[in-house]
Design a protein around this motif. Sequence first.
Motif, short mmCIF file in Angstrom:
data_model
loop_
_atom_site.label_atom_id
_atom_site.label_comp_id
_atom_site.label_asym_id
_atom_site.label_seq_id
_atom_site.Cartn_x
_atom_site.Cartn_y
_atom_site.Cartn_z
N GLY A 178 25.81 -12.16 24.89
CA GLY A 178 24.52 -12.99 25.22
C GLY A 178 24.72 -13.18 26.71
N MET A 179 25.28 -12.62 27.39
CA MET A 179 25.23 -12.88 29.03
C MET A 179 24.10 -12.19 29.72
SD MET A 179 29.32 -13.04 29.63
CE MET A 179 29.13 -12.99 31.48
N TYR A 180 23.60 -11.23 29.23
CA TYR A 180 22.46 -10.55 30.03
C TYR A 180 21.27 -10.52 29.32
CZ TYR A 180 27.02 -8.75 31.64
OH TYR A 180 28.12 -8.54 32.12
N GLY A 181 21.06 -11.29 28.08
CA GLY A 181 19.74 -11.58 27.49
C GLY A 181 19.71 -12.78 26.99
N LYS A 182 19.01 -13.38 26.56
CA LYS A 182 18.75 -14.67 26.08
C LYS A 182 18.93 -14.88 24.72
CE LYS A 182 17.84 -16.05 30.31
NZ LYS A 182 18.88 -16.35 31.16
N GLY A 183 19.14 -13.76 23.94
CA GLY A 183 19.35 -13.85 22.34
C GLY A 183 20.46 -14.71 21.80
N LEU A 184 21.61 -14.66 22.53
CA LEU A 184 22.71 -15.37 21.68
C LEU A 184 22.98 -16.77 22.65
CD1 LEU A 184 25.01 -12.42 20.92
CD2 LEU A 184 23.34 -13.74 19.50
N SER A 185 23.04 -17.94 22.13
CA SER A 185 23.68 -19.09 22.91
C SER A 185 24.25 -20.08 21.94
CB SER A 185 22.48 -19.54 23.63
OG SER A 185 21.43 -20.09 22.76
N ALA A 186 24.72 -20.97 22.27
CA ALA A 186 25.37 -21.94 21.62
C ALA A 186 24.47 -22.89 21.08
CB ALA A 186 26.46 -22.66 22.31
N PRO A 187 24.37 -23.84 20.06
CA PRO A 187 23.32 -24.59 19.54
C PRO A 187 23.26 -25.67 20.59
CG PRO A 187 24.97 -24.37 17.90
CD PRO A 187 25.39 -23.82 19.06
N GLU A 188 22.03 -26.48 20.67
CA GLU A 188 21.99 -27.50 21.81
C GLU A 188 22.40 -28.69 20.96
OE1 GLU A 188 18.10 -29.83 23.46
OE2 GLU A 188 18.08 -27.66 23.50
N ALA A 189 23.30 -29.66 21.53
CA ALA A 189 23.61 -30.72 21.23
C ALA A 189 22.66 -32.04 21.16
CB ALA A 189 25.05 -31.30 21.77
N MET A 190 23.04 -32.78 20.17
CA MET A 190 22.13 -33.98 20.12
C MET A 190 22.37 -35.01 21.53
SD MET A 190 22.26 -35.29 16.07
CE MET A 190 20.80 -36.38 16.18
#
Length: 181
Positions: A169-181
């Motif tokens: 996920g470092m070179y594209g925007k497809g993978l990331s951790a969820p956003e926290a509340m």
Amino acid sequence: MSKATSPVRFKAKLLRPAKPANAAWTFLLVPKAASAKLPSRGQVGVEGTLEGASFSAVLEPDGQGSHWLKVDNKLREAAAVDAGDTVALEVTPSGTMPEPTVPAELRKALAAAPEANAVWADITPAARHDWIAWITSAKREDTRTRRIANACDMLATGKRRVCCFDRSGMYGKGLSAPEAM
């Protein structure tokens, strides 16, 4: 950099995801120093403990060179922890990936495509995780639908891995951790 075959120990804060608003699960971000000891910036199958409660899971890439862990209610309750708590973890790469949960739409498409389904059954769980991550990382429903059709076509021709997919996920925007509340 030495890659872990021995336990990696760290502490992290248990977070509640912002979306979906009614999520019954929590998650935590693996500190970069701990993540650097793992064998991959992509998905890593691990065995471990969270506050002494045993689990087997897949650490997901966060798109920043580290990982995150989804903590379901069963594990959270076994560990007697809740969102906002700082928890102690110990993880060891398992060398194998657990079977992924196949999204219903993909399961239906594979059932309708016997050649694709035969290849799907023959590939490794890690490869199945990659196909699913590629499909589910699409933000739009029409893109996910197109990726399912393309996956079935590629699998039917014998393609065992999705091409050009950034597992970290470092070179594209497809993978990331969820956003926290």
